[in-house]
Enzyme design. Structure first.
Site, PDB file in Angstrom:
ATOM      1  N   VAL A 120      34.094  22.171  63.064  1.00  0.00           N
ATOM      2  CA  VAL A 120      33.684  22.800  61.811  1.00  0.00           C
ATOM      3  C   VAL A 120      34.657  22.434  60.685  1.00  0.00           C
ATOM      4  O   VAL A 120      34.231  22.067  59.589  1.00  0.00           O
ATOM      5  CB  VAL A 120      33.558  24.333  61.969  1.00  0.00           C
ATOM      6  CG1 VAL A 120      33.241  24.994  60.643  1.00  0.00           C
ATOM      7  CG2 VAL A 120      32.490  24.665  63.010  1.00  0.00           C
ATOM      8  N   CYS A 121      35.937  22.492  60.960  1.00  0.00           N
ATOM      9  CA  CYS A 121      36.922  22.144  59.930  1.00  0.00           C
ATOM     10  C   CYS A 121      36.778  20.676  59.526  1.00  0.00           C
ATOM     11  O   CYS A 121      36.882  20.340  58.352  1.00  0.00           O
ATOM     12  CB  CYS A 121      38.335  22.424  60.411  1.00  0.00           C
ATOM     13  SG  CYS A 121      38.663  24.171  60.702  1.00  0.00           S
ATOM     14  N   GLY A 122      36.532  19.824  60.513  1.00  0.00           N
ATOM     15  CA  GLY A 122      36.344  18.413  60.210  1.00  0.00           C
ATOM     16  C   GLY A 122      35.169  18.178  59.284  1.00  0.00           C
ATOM     17  O   GLY A 122      35.269  17.435  58.305  1.00  0.00           O
TER      18      GLY A 122
END
Length: 154
Positions: free
Chosen positions: A44-46
């Site tokens: 998700v952060c990526g």
């Protein structure tokens, strides 16, 4: 403590992915987007940070400094930025663990990570807070709306 629109950002100092010090005074002049996120190298952060990188020109044209902030170590953040082609700063809130995220009210004590909160700051004052659950990407349209609202107002 929770930081809300209209609040002045607290004092802090962190190292970026190159070991350079960045502090609150560096982002108190002009426009900055402080993007707290849980972990580098996570799905998700990526996706979220990749989108911020794809929109690099939008931020540059609006004269907005983007700083991603996580509890990862600066060496991990440097590798992450190189791997993903990230040109904006990634700041290491590594030690004391999550201290800056805690100042903003953007820390999950149970998981030991920054929560997914972003702060659009103009001259040291928070203008917008954009957040989502840990498992959900923040919508770029929310960033665009916040910036367009406050850039044209100043």
């Amino acid at each position: 403590m929770t930081i809300n629109p209209g609040d002045r950002i607290p004092s802090w100092c962190l190292e970026n992915q190159f070991g350079e010090l960045v502090d609150a005074d560096d982002v108190k002049v002009g426009r900055s987007l402080l993007v707290f996120y849980p972990w580098a190298f996570s799905r998700v952060c990526g996706a979220e940070l990749d989108e911020l990188q794809r929109e690099h020109d939008f931020f540059a044209e609006a004269k907005v400094r983007v700083c991603g902030i996580s509890v990862d170590h600066k060496f991990a953040l440097r590798s992450y930025a190189q791997d993903r082609g990230i040109e904006f700063e990634l700041l290491a809130d590594f030690w004391p663990h999550g201290a800056v995220a805690r100042q903003f009210g953007a820390f999950d004590d149970e998981r030991g990570v920054a929560t997914r909160h972003s702060y659009f700051v103009v001259d040291g004052i928070v203008r917008e807070v954009i957040s989502s659950p840990l498992s959900t990407v923040r919508a770029f349209s929310d960033y665009r709306a916040a910036i367009e609202t406050h850039v044209t107002a100043h």
